[in-house]
Design a protein around this motif. Structure first.
Motif, PDB file in Angstrom:
ATOM      1  N   LEU A 199      16.978 -56.462   9.316  1.00  0.00           N
ATOM      2  CA  LEU A 199      16.058 -56.649  10.396  1.00  0.00           C
ATOM      3  C   LEU A 199      14.591 -56.973   9.855  1.00  0.00           C
ATOM      4  O   LEU A 199      14.077 -56.370   8.921  1.00  0.00           O
ATOM      5  CB  LEU A 199      15.980 -55.157  10.888  1.00  0.00           C
ATOM      6  N   VAL A 200      14.280 -58.264  10.028  1.00  0.00           N
ATOM      7  CA  VAL A 200      12.924 -58.739   9.515  1.00  0.00           C
ATOM      8  C   VAL A 200      11.895 -58.635  10.601  1.00  0.00           C
ATOM      9  O   VAL A 200      12.300 -59.336  11.754  1.00  0.00           O
ATOM     10  CB  VAL A 200      13.244 -60.184   8.914  1.00  0.00           C
ATOM     11  N   THR A 201      10.689 -58.673  10.175  1.00  0.00           N
ATOM     12  CA  THR A 201       9.634 -58.574  11.114  1.00  0.00           C
ATOM     13  C   THR A 201       8.852 -60.094  10.954  1.00  0.00           C
ATOM     14  O   THR A 201       8.343 -60.358   9.744  1.00  0.00           O
ATOM     15  CB  THR A 201       8.615 -57.447  11.112  1.00  0.00           C
ATOM     16  N   CYS A 202       8.686 -60.799  11.852  1.00  0.00           N
ATOM     17  CA  CYS A 202       7.884 -61.940  11.873  1.00  0.00           C
ATOM     18  C   CYS A 202       6.448 -61.667  11.545  1.00  0.00           C
ATOM     19  O   CYS A 202       5.993 -60.860  12.438  1.00  0.00           O
ATOM     20  CB  CYS A 202       8.161 -62.763  13.068  1.00  0.00           C
ATOM     21  N   PRO A 203       5.916 -62.381  10.545  1.00  0.00           N
ATOM     22  CA  PRO A 203       4.149 -62.131  10.203  1.00  0.00           C
ATOM     23  C   PRO A 203       3.453 -62.666  11.177  1.00  0.00           C
ATOM     24  O   PRO A 203       3.756 -63.183  12.273  1.00  0.00           O
ATOM     25  CB  PRO A 203       4.175 -62.927   8.874  1.00  0.00           C
ATOM     26  N   ALA A 204       2.329 -62.150  11.481  1.00  0.00           N
ATOM     27  CA  ALA A 204       1.475 -62.389  12.482  1.00  0.00           C
ATOM     28  C   ALA A 204       0.980 -63.922  12.549  1.00  0.00           C
ATOM     29  O   ALA A 204       0.865 -64.270  13.428  1.00  0.00           O
ATOM     30  CB  ALA A 204       0.201 -61.484  12.524  1.00  0.00           C
ATOM     31  N   ASN A 205       1.011 -64.561  11.189  1.00  0.00           N
ATOM     32  CA  ASN A 205       0.447 -65.693  11.281  1.00  0.00           C
ATOM     33  C   ASN A 205       1.723 -66.910  11.365  1.00  0.00           C
ATOM     34  O   ASN A 205       1.431 -68.042  10.587  1.00  0.00           O
ATOM     35  CB  ASN A 205      -0.364 -66.058   9.955  1.00  0.00           C
ATOM     36  N   VAL A 206       2.991 -66.843  11.613  1.00  0.00           N
ATOM     37  CA  VAL A 206       4.204 -67.363  11.428  1.00  0.00           C
ATOM     38  C   VAL A 206       4.583 -67.629  12.642  1.00  0.00           C
ATOM     39  O   VAL A 206       4.777 -66.767  13.630  1.00  0.00           O
ATOM     40  CB  VAL A 206       5.090 -66.917  10.489  1.00  0.00           C
ATOM     41  N   ARG A 207       5.213 -68.628  13.113  1.00  0.00           N
ATOM     42  CA  ARG A 207       5.696 -69.356  14.379  1.00  0.00           C
ATOM     43  C   ARG A 207       7.317 -69.765  14.264  1.00  0.00           C
ATOM     44  O   ARG A 207       7.497 -69.845  12.953  1.00  0.00           O
ATOM     45  CB  ARG A 207       4.980 -70.128  14.874  1.00  0.00           C
ATOM     46  N   PRO A 208       8.022 -69.791  15.378  1.00  0.00           N
ATOM     47  CA  PRO A 208       9.316 -70.275  15.398  1.00  0.00           C
ATOM     48  C   PRO A 208       9.507 -71.693  14.230  1.00  0.00           C
ATOM     49  O   PRO A 208       8.614 -72.540  14.763  1.00  0.00           O
ATOM     50  CB  PRO A 208       9.711 -70.267  16.592  1.00  0.00           C
ATOM     51  N   GLY A 209      10.336 -71.754  13.754  1.00  0.00           N
ATOM     52  CA  GLY A 209      10.582 -73.142  12.920  1.00  0.00           C
ATOM     53  C   GLY A 209       9.976 -72.890  11.424  1.00  0.00           C
ATOM     54  O   GLY A 209      10.317 -73.609  10.769  1.00  0.00           O
ATOM     55  N   GLN A 210       9.015 -71.938  11.344  1.00  0.00           N
ATOM     56  CA  GLN A 210       8.265 -71.862   9.936  1.00  0.00           C
ATOM     57  C   GLN A 210       9.292 -71.080   9.081  1.00  0.00           C
ATOM     58  O   GLN A 210      10.140 -70.144   9.601  1.00  0.00           O
ATOM     59  CB  GLN A 210       7.050 -71.175  10.008  1.00  0.00           C
ATOM     60  N   LYS A 211       9.167 -70.836   7.714  1.00  0.00           N
ATOM     61  CA  LYS A 211       9.886 -70.192   6.908  1.00  0.00           C
ATOM     62  C   LYS A 211       9.096 -69.060   6.466  1.00  0.00           C
ATOM     63  O   LYS A 211       7.960 -68.817   6.410  1.00  0.00           O
ATOM     64  CB  LYS A 211      10.182 -71.096   5.536  1.00  0.00           C
ATOM     65  N   VAL A 212       9.985 -67.930   6.063  1.00  0.00           N
ATOM     66  CA  VAL A 212       9.488 -66.714   5.721  1.00  0.00           C
ATOM     67  C   VAL A 212      10.306 -66.203   4.584  1.00  0.00           C
ATOM     68  O   VAL A 212      11.402 -66.509   4.222  1.00  0.00           O
ATOM     69  CB  VAL A 212       9.560 -65.737   6.827  1.00  0.00           C
ATOM     70  N   ARG A 213       9.692 -65.257   3.775  1.00  0.00           N
ATOM     71  CA  ARG A 213      10.358 -64.621   2.432  1.00  0.00           C
ATOM     72  C   ARG A 213      10.398 -63.303   2.558  1.00  0.00           C
ATOM     73  O   ARG A 213       9.568 -62.650   3.114  1.00  0.00           O
ATOM     74  CB  ARG A 213       9.841 -65.270   1.247  1.00  0.00           C
ATOM     75  N   PHE A 214      11.526 -62.628   2.016  1.00  0.00           N
ATOM     76  CA  PHE A 214      11.535 -61.280   1.922  1.00  0.00           C
ATOM     77  C   PHE A 214      12.516 -60.907   0.742  1.00  0.00           C
ATOM     78  O   PHE A 214      13.122 -61.726   0.504  1.00  0.00           O
ATOM     79  CB  PHE A 214      11.922 -60.482   3.305  1.00  0.00           C
ATOM     80  N   GLN A 215      12.404 -59.652   0.537  1.00  0.00           N
ATOM     81  CA  GLN A 215      13.193 -59.236  -0.758  1.00  0.00           C
ATOM     82  C   GLN A 215      14.026 -58.246  -0.479  1.00  0.00           C
ATOM     83  O   GLN A 215      13.729 -57.298   0.392  1.00  0.00           O
ATOM     84  CB  GLN A 215      12.241 -58.856  -1.822  1.00  0.00           C
ATOM     85  N   LEU A 216      15.133 -57.970  -1.193  1.00  0.00           N
ATOM     86  CA  LEU A 216      15.944 -56.882  -1.087  1.00  0.00           C
ATOM     87  C   LEU A 216      16.590 -56.626  -2.463  1.00  0.00           C
ATOM     88  O   LEU A 216      16.695 -57.562  -3.201  1.00  0.00           O
ATOM     89  CB  LEU A 216      17.321 -57.207  -0.242  1.00  0.00           C
ATOM     90  N   PRO A 217      16.499 -55.461  -2.828  1.00  0.00           N
ATOM     91  CA  PRO A 217      17.415 -54.771  -3.977  1.00  0.00           C
ATOM     92  C   PRO A 217      18.816 -55.183  -4.039  1.00  0.00           C
ATOM     93  O   PRO A 217      19.640 -55.246  -3.063  1.00  0.00           O
ATOM     94  CB  PRO A 217      17.403 -53.518  -4.138  1.00  0.00           C
ATOM     95  N   ILE A 218      19.339 -55.887  -4.976  1.00  0.00           N
ATOM     96  CA  ILE A 218      20.821 -56.227  -5.204  1.00  0.00           C
ATOM     97  C   ILE A 218      21.473 -55.712  -6.187  1.00  0.00           C
ATOM     98  O   ILE A 218      22.869 -56.113  -6.513  1.00  0.00           O
ATOM     99  CB  ILE A 218      20.766 -58.016  -4.966  1.00  0.00           C
ATOM    100  N   GLY A 219      20.941 -54.874  -6.887  1.00  0.00           N
ATOM    101  CA  GLY A 219      21.700 -54.441  -8.145  1.00  0.00           C
ATOM    102  C   GLY A 219      21.240 -53.069  -8.358  1.00  0.00           C
ATOM    103  O   GLY A 219      19.822 -52.747  -8.182  1.00  0.00           O
ATOM    104  N   ASN A 220      21.876 -52.366  -9.210  1.00  0.00           N
ATOM    105  CA  ASN A 220      21.527 -51.002  -9.623  1.00  0.00           C
ATOM    106  C   ASN A 220      20.457 -51.150 -10.601  1.00  0.00           C
ATOM    107  O   ASN A 220      20.641 -52.076 -11.818  1.00  0.00           O
ATOM    108  CB  ASN A 220      22.693 -50.261 -10.254  1.00  0.00           C
ATOM    109  N   PRO A 221      19.325 -50.449 -10.921  1.00  0.00           N
ATOM    110  CA  PRO A 221      18.446 -50.779 -11.952  1.00  0.00           C
ATOM    111  C   PRO A 221      18.975 -50.467 -13.319  1.00  0.00           C
ATOM    112  O   PRO A 221      18.592 -51.032 -14.489  1.00  0.00           O
ATOM    113  CB  PRO A 221      17.269 -49.856 -11.743  1.00  0.00           C
ATOM    114  N   ASN A 222      19.922 -49.625 -13.436  1.00  0.00           N
ATOM    115  CA  ASN A 222      20.555 -49.036 -14.903  1.00  0.00           C
ATOM    116  C   ASN A 222      21.918 -50.004 -14.759  1.00  0.00           C
ATOM    117  O   ASN A 222      22.500 -49.834 -15.822  1.00  0.00           O
ATOM    118  CB  ASN A 222      20.857 -47.812 -14.769  1.00  0.00           C
ATOM    119  N   ASP A 223      21.971 -51.224 -14.134  1.00  0.00           N
ATOM    120  CA  ASP A 223      23.270 -51.969 -14.498  1.00  0.00           C
ATOM    121  C   ASP A 223      23.141 -52.563 -15.676  1.00  0.00           C
ATOM    122  O   ASP A 223      22.139 -53.159 -15.708  1.00  0.00           O
ATOM    123  CB  ASP A 223      23.621 -52.584 -13.146  1.00  0.00           C
ATOM    124  N   SER A 224      24.220 -52.732 -16.330  1.00  0.00           N
ATOM    125  CA  SER A 224      24.033 -53.668 -17.602  1.00  0.00           C
ATOM    126  C   SER A 224      24.112 -55.080 -17.155  1.00  0.00           C
ATOM    127  O   SER A 224      23.711 -55.864 -18.051  1.00  0.00           O
ATOM    128  CB  SER A 224      25.212 -53.134 -18.538  1.00  0.00           C
TER     129      SER A 224
END
Length: 860
Positions: free
Chosen positions: A338-363
């Motif tokens: 679930l992503v929240t559209c920033p106040a200064n962005v409209r449909p068709g524009q690009k946004v970026r967000f980040q998610l953790p994808i691994g355990n910090p202790n993973d080798s």
């Protein structure tokens, strides 16, 4: 409804109390290998000189027994004998005993002879001092050789001394075994509640606006854009457009996707993830950030060398129709987000967000490849990850597969849904926390996406998200591994010994389990029936869970009743207080702990519950249709009100009349409900009030204790990987379904009435069920048709309907014009099966119906 005299007699000793305040350091004989039979500790051994000796005997368990040469230190041996005698005395009364090595004595050394028939790698038993220990024959030794073994120190046994923990009422009303909350604890909990409300308020604002009374978000006014720090990186050699490469930015590793117009060796501007130390005016890390224009007056900085955690940066296009501060859903790395559209962005524009994808202790050095696509599911409720605070949140999906942002201010029987909110609070007794339970709109609820223990993360969001993508059996294995390897206390750090008397099984079990702390619930348990010779290598524990749950779910005890529509599914007795006035809440807290512990240890419970109780355990949305299973007649009467031209002619008010032990009692569904007539204008509120009362308020005290007990053992985020049907299978086991018995006791109606099972469609149906469905899928089909996976002990010939009479499984033939997919009528154990043109079409449509039955999606 009422309990038997024997139950009442046992129940008299359930009130919490305090025992003498002392501890005894006593020895105890216990199994070292939890997965094998035996009552001894495996000792370490070293090979000694070979010598001839007499052949050893074999004990009752079939394990060879060896000879022991007494140790040189005779005082040590006599001390061990004395300690064992004291232990036997200490374990002479029922209760929960804590066993650990804290304060234990020294190790002991013995010289033993290997039995002649033992081969290298095999185990044999010896009597070492006062204990029976198990020894594994070393690879270089043979039968007849002598070994020197080192026996660990005697464990310390702490007998139960504090009695049962006291239940604390969070509502201020004592009763049912709970006492009023003390002033000191109440003040402490008030601060917790205030902090929780503030966190929810902030999370709601970041998630897309302040929720209104209907649970939908109101649009926040646009905020001035705030520019985050960006960095310039060089695309490594060998990277082509669309490929990913790793970079380290501000202490975090993330993966960057090479844009279509960029080649290896070119510079690329990236947006780093925001850290906790970022200035207050920086954008929250989970909110999308516009990348359609260059940053203003930003100077690229060099990238400092850093280490994990692993993070993934995603870039998406805002879908059409999304306004600033609104949320939209998509799939990122296989997880619904679930992503929240920033106040200064409209449909068709690009946004970026980040998610953790691994355990910090993973080798692993490189993050896995990530797939990104927009949500494609249809009408129904779906669980998403809210990137503003990394919490799981329910959202309603519309027919286009997008988040339903319609502002619905009135209750709607097709689309409105509610979830339970359980707030944990401190209790008067530190071993037994309390809490409050409420029922709110589904899209306002959230749950953590990671598991922490003692302030340390032990299961990350990335691991839970990865588990979501696995099949049912793989998810079960992952869940059990997490419980076994990360949550369970190590055997050497302490475990519990539960002693009960078979003739007082329920009483002794409640006394033992209710004396434990949440930390004790995560220890390994071993059971013993007093006066019986038996070693708990798994069989005794299975028997204990089966016998105790069978007794507590017995309707004669007065705590549970059979569902009106399905005699195999149990529901909470609203009048349990009348059956067990002094301690009925203690029973429900005990049962919650028992069910949580069974799930934690991979054991099974006997009782199947009605569907909405499994939803409450998981925090799944409860909808108006869930009223049908507990009381189908009342559910239909409420639905018919929508067809009445003038509801006032029915002379109804906001009350409900229920029967308790033969006496009618009028319950107000709202304050002053007796004086509020039901009209066409307030009919939605009347239906909503009925849903809330029957699904929660009617049994709120009992349900609160059941959930509190369950979550004394299981962290809630771990259960987000299961749906409520899978939870029933996990807790009660996948039944072994006799297909021949099922077919023999099936009736046919509608278009199949004349030909019956010889009809082409029915023949295809049974061929798919018998030859292509495994036991798990068959159990889901049984859930779909009857509302539970439980099979009557005497088979399908005694399958009951909503009125308690025999209603065999029925296949009703309908045309595809009425429905493209199979439909179920659980009150009548009936499936409406369309007449399909091919076996492949039947298989496809049946699988879709089973897959969507747990989601609330509309497949019409």
């Amino acid at each position: 409804m009422g309990s038997s005299s024997s139950t009442s007699r046992r129940r008299g000793n359930l009130s919490p109390g305090n025992g003498p305040n002392h501890r005894g350091n006593l020895s105890h004989t216990y199994p070292a290998d939890r997965n094998r039979a035996g009552n001894g500790r495996r000792a370490s051994s070293s090979a000694a000189s070979a010598s001839n000796g007499r052949r050893s005997s074999t004990n009752s368990s079939g394990i060879p027994s060896g000879r022991v040469i007494p140790p040189r230190n005779s005082s040590t041996a006599s001390s061990a004998t004395s300690s064992a005698s004291t232990s036997a005395t200490a374990l002479s009364r029922p209760g929960a005993y804590s066993i650990s090595r804290e304060g234990a004595g020294p190790t002991q050394v013995f010289r033993v002879q290997i039995p002649r028939e033992v081969r290298p790698g095999q185990e044999f038993q010896v009597i070492a001092g006062a204990r029976t220990v198990r020894v594994r024959c070393p690879p270089e030794s043979r039968g007849g050789n002598y070994l020197q073994i080192t026996v660990p120190p005697e464990p310390v046994v702490r007998p139960p001394v504090r009695g049962m923990a006291v239940l604390t009422s969070a509502t201020g009303t004592a009763g049912g075994g709970a006492v009023a909350m003390s002033e000191r604890v109440a003040e402490q909990n008030e601060r917790v509640i205030s902090a929780e409300r503030e966190r929810e308020r902030q999370g709601s604002q970041q998630g897309g606006g302040e929720p209104n009374e209907s649970g939908h978000s109101q649009e926040e006014p646009p905020q001035p854009p705030r520019q985050p720090q960006t960095y310039m990186v060089t695309v490594p050699a060998g990277i082509r457009p669309g490929m990913q490469f790793a970079v380290d930015v501000e202490g975090q590793r993330m993966m960057v996707t090479c844009p279509a117009n960029v080649q290896a060796g070119m510079n690329l501007r990236i947006l780093p993830p925001q850290t906790q130390s970022a200035p207050a005016n920086n954008l929250p890390s989970g909110v999308g950030t516009s990348v359609d224009r260059p940053p203003e007056q930003q100077t690229p900085r060099s990238l400092p060398p850093t280490s994990p955690p692993l993070m993934q940066m995603f870039e998406v296009v805002v879908p059409p129709g999304v306004r600033p501060n609104q949320s939209f859903s998509l799939l990122a790395n296989g997880q619904r987000v679930l992503v929240t559209c920033p106040a200064n962005v409209r449909p068709g524009q690009k946004v970026r967000f980040q998610l953790p994808i691994g355990n910090p202790n993973d080798s692993k050095k490189d993050a896995p490849a990530v797939q990104l696509e927009y949500e494609s599911i249809k009408d129904g409720w779906a669980r998403t990850i809210r990137v503003t605070d990394m919490k799981f949140q329910w959202v309603r999906m519309n027919e286009e597969g997008e988040i339903d942002m319609k502002s619905v201010n009135r209750f709607d029987i097709k689309h409105s849904a509610y979830t339970r909110r359980l707030t944990f609070l401190e209790g008067n007794d530190p071993r037994m926390r309390t809490g409050t339970l409420s029922f709110g709109t589904a899209n306002e609820s959230s749950v953590d996406s990671n598991v922490e223990k003692d302030g340390r993360e032990i299961v990350s969001y990335a691991e839970i998200a990865a588990a979501h993508q696995r099949g049912y059996h793989e998810r079960v294995e992952w869940f059990q591994e997490i419980c076994r390897e990360r949550l369970r206390t190590k055997w050497a750090d302490g475990h519990m010994r539960i002693l009960v008397r078979r003739q007082h099984l329920l009483h002794d079990s409640i006394e033992a389990v209710m004396s434990l702390s949440p930390q004790d619930m995560c220890k390994a348990w071993r059971f013993e029936f007093m006066g019986e010779i038996g070693i708990d290598a798994g069989g005794v524990a299975r028997e204990w869970f089966e016998l105790v749950t069978e007794e507590i779910f017995n309707p004669d005890v007065g705590l549970w009743l059979a569902s009106a529509t399905n005699q195999m599914a149990m529901r909470i007795n609203p009048a349990s207080e009348l059956s067990c006035p002094e301690d009925h809440l203690i029973y429900f807290r005990f049962l919650g702990r028992l069910m949580g512990k069974a799930l934690f240890d991979g054991q099974l419970v006997v009782g199947h519950m009605v569907r909405h109780l499994y939803k409450h355990i998981l925090g799944w949305p409860v909808m108006f249709e869930d009223l049908e299973l507990p009381d189908e007649e009342y559910y239909n009467s409420l639905k018919k009100l929508l067809e009445v031209p003038n509801v006032e002619d029915m002379c109804l008010d906001f009350t409900f009349t229920e029967n308790a032990l033969g006496e009618n009692r009028v319950v107000e569904l709202m304050e002053g409900g007796e004086d509020v007539p039901v009209t066409n204008d307030n009919l939605p509120e009347f239906l909503e009030a009925n849903l809330k009362y029957h699904m929660m308020d009617r049994v709120k005290p009992q349900l609160t204790e059941l959930l509190l007990g369950f979550y004394d053992v299981i962290p809630e985020p771990l259960l987000t990987i299961f749906d409520f049907q899978e939870l029933e299978l996990l807790m009660c086991g996948v039944p072994v379904i006799d297909i021949d018995d099922w077919m023999e006791n099936t009736t046919y109606q509608g278009r199949f009435e004349q030909k019956g099972e010889s009809s082409k469609t029915c023949r295809w149906f049974w061929e798919v069920v018998q030859n292509e469905f495994d036991q798990e899928t068959r159990a889901r089909l049984l859930q779909f048709a009857t509302g539970t996976s439980g099979v009557p002990a005497r088979g399908f010939s005694v399958l009951q309907g909503n009125d308690g009479t025999i209603k065999k499984f029925c296949i009703n033939g309908i045309s595809k014009e009425h429905s493209l997919y199979p439909r179920s009528h659980t009150c009548f154990n009936r499936i409406d099966l369309p007449v399909y043109s091919s076996k492949d079409e039947l298989r496809e449509k049946l699988k879709v119906a089973l897959a969507t039955s747990a989601t609330g999606f509309d497949i019409e």
